[in-house]
Write a protein that holds these residues in place. Structure first.
Motif, short mmCIF file in Angstrom:
data_model
loop_
_atom_site.label_atom_id
_atom_site.label_comp_id
_atom_site.label_asym_id
_atom_site.label_seq_id
_atom_site.Cartn_x
_atom_site.Cartn_y
_atom_site.Cartn_z
N LYS A 7 44.54 27.01 39.55
CA LYS A 7 45.90 27.75 38.16
C LYS A 7 45.16 29.39 38.41
CE LYS A 7 48.82 24.60 37.66
NZ LYS A 7 49.89 25.05 38.20
N GLU A 8 45.27 29.89 39.32
CA GLU A 8 45.21 31.33 38.94
C GLU A 8 44.09 31.99 38.01
OE1 GLU A 8 47.28 34.48 41.02
OE2 GLU A 8 48.86 34.16 40.94
N ASN A 9 44.39 32.09 36.48
CA ASN A 9 44.09 32.27 35.37
C ASN A 9 42.37 31.41 35.31
OD1 ASN A 9 44.86 35.17 34.63
ND2 ASN A 9 46.04 33.31 33.24
N GLU A 10 42.36 30.53 35.43
CA GLU A 10 41.46 29.83 35.37
C GLU A 10 40.53 29.85 36.22
OE1 GLU A 10 42.82 24.98 35.30
OE2 GLU A 10 43.82 25.53 33.86
N ILE A 11 40.97 30.05 37.64
CA ILE A 11 39.52 30.72 38.62
C ILE A 11 39.21 31.89 38.64
CG2 ILE A 11 39.87 30.82 41.09
CD1 ILE A 11 41.51 29.47 41.77
N TYR A 12 39.84 32.84 38.37
CA TYR A 12 39.51 34.13 38.12
C TYR A 12 38.30 34.62 36.83
CZ TYR A 12 39.28 38.48 35.95
OH TYR A 12 38.96 40.00 36.15
N TYR A 13 38.84 33.21 35.30
CA TYR A 13 37.41 32.64 34.64
C TYR A 13 36.11 32.83 35.74
CZ TYR A 13 35.28 31.59 30.42
OH TYR A 13 34.06 31.04 29.01
N GLU A 14 36.44 31.89 35.95
CA GLU A 14 35.13 30.89 37.00
C GLU A 14 34.43 32.27 38.00
OE1 GLU A 14 34.12 28.31 35.97
OE2 GLU A 14 35.13 27.59 34.84
N CYS A 15 35.70 33.36 38.53
CA CYS A 15 34.77 33.56 39.40
C CYS A 15 35.30 35.04 39.74
CB CYS A 15 34.31 33.09 41.22
SG CYS A 15 36.35 33.01 41.58
N GLY A 16 36.14 36.08 39.36
CA GLY A 16 36.30 37.06 39.18
C GLY A 16 37.50 37.46 40.16
N TRP A 17 38.05 36.68 40.44
CA TRP A 17 38.79 36.49 41.40
C TRP A 17 40.18 35.65 41.79
CZ3 TRP A 17 40.83 34.24 45.83
CH2 TRP A 17 41.48 34.93 46.59
N SER A 18 41.40 35.82 41.98
CA SER A 18 42.03 34.78 42.66
C SER A 18 43.51 35.32 42.82
CB SER A 18 43.04 33.86 40.85
OG SER A 18 43.16 35.33 39.70
#
Length: 338
Positions: A7-18
């Motif tokens: 999921k986009e926001n979950e990925i962004y939280y982990e690495c700053g991009w999605s």
């Protein structure tokens, strides 16, 4: 811990991009972003992870899992389709953990809290600026259009969700769709909206009287005595819930405080949703403020307090603010700190 996210926001939280076509893998000390060629360059510039380009994301994820000889991986089963889940399950033991990312993101860092404060501040300013654009004789479609111009700064920022703009009986639907109903003097107008700042959401609701002094204050004066009575009940429920927030209390107690006030006035059956929800990268996330959630309130949480009463075919009232529990234990009603 080894885990995979889609999921986009979950990925962004982990690495700053999605992006809308990416997977994130955490395998021991290694972080991977798997995406397709449309996004590779951008990902390499922004992601705090090794970027792997692939057309078949699941196939590439399987290859990496096998390469690292992973024996067990965590994923949220609510986020995966049947085929993708099974493709991963064929090569590694899966530990199902529902709401995995939401649980991780429930306690915000100091940096996240500052970003959210800015999102709320800018959202509240948009509400205030919209006041001068409200006029009688225009319908909900036009009101919504004008409201979104202020919220997005004419397209310069994103909305948290599609705003709710509802007049009188349309406001009796908690998530009302805009209609061609026209605004008249002495009407009730419900506005529920938020904006994003650095991808983090804000969320606010005001129910206002259309009179000679239109304002976004929580202290409204309606010509109709029944509307005024119900408005005051909702406001009391919100203020009492906020006043009683304490670190360490079960969050369901807040729902009970507000619900008991509304029920004691005979309108319990018209309070048809939970008291609130967490807000962050997603507009609805943990912790949920409902009658069953026994999670204890902690420093770093951000959630809404939004009681409402909805009288079918007449009108609805909801008042919503976001509350932050700072890391030094202070309770802050964010949109009141302009």
């Amino acid at each position: 811990m080894n885990y995979i996210l889609n999921k986009e926001n979950e990925i962004y939280y982990e690495c700053g991009w999605s992006s809308d076509n990416a997977l994130f893998l955490k395998l021991g000390d290694y972080k991977y972003i798997i995406t397709d060629g449309r996004y590779t360059l951008e990902a390499k510039e922004e992601a705090n992870a090794e970027v792997v380009e692939a057309r078949d994301l699941i196939k590439k994820a399987r290859e990496l899992i096998l390469k690292h000889k992973i024996k067990r991986i965590v994923l949220d089963p609510l986020n995966w389709d049947y085929d993708s889940y099974n493709q991963i399950a064929k090569i590694v033991n899966i530990k199902d953990e529902k709401y995995f990312s939401h649980k991780k993101r429930m306690i915000k860092s100091e940096n996240e809290l500052e970003i959210i404060k800015t999102a709320v501040k800018e959202g509240a300013k948009a509400f205030e600026n919209f006041t001068d654009s409200i006029e009688t004789g225009i319908d909900e479609f036009e009101l919504s259009y004008r409201f979104k111009e202020h919220l997005t700064k004419r397209g310069r920022r994103d909305l948290s969700f599609e705003p709710i703009v509802a007049i009188n009986e349309n406001a009796a639907k908690p998530h009302a769709k805009v209609s061609n109903k026209t605004l008249n003097k002495d009407d009730l107008l419900l506005l529920d909206a938020g904006i994003k700042y650095k991808r983090y959401c804000s969320d606010r609701t005001r129910t206002i009287a259309i009179n000679d002094k239109i304002s976004m204050s929580k202290y409204q004066k309606f010509k109709d005595s029944k509307i005024q009575k119900i408005y005051d009940i909702v406001l009391k429920a919100q203020l009492e819930a906020i006043k009683n927030i304490k670190i360490g209390m079960e969050i369901c107690e807040l729902d009970k405080i507000a619900r008991d006030i509304i029920s004691s006035e005979g309108y319990g059956k018209y309070f048809v949703h939970s008291l609130g929800h967490g807000v962050g990268l997603d507009i609805h996330e943990w912790p949920y403020v409902n009658s069953k959630n026994k999670i204890k309130i902690q420093e770093g949480m951000v959630f809404t307090i939004e009681p409402g009463i909805y009288i079918p075919n007449e009108f609805g009232v909801r008042i919503e603010d976001m509350v932050m529990i700072t890391h030094d234990g202070k309770i802050k009603v964010l949109s009141e700190e302009l």
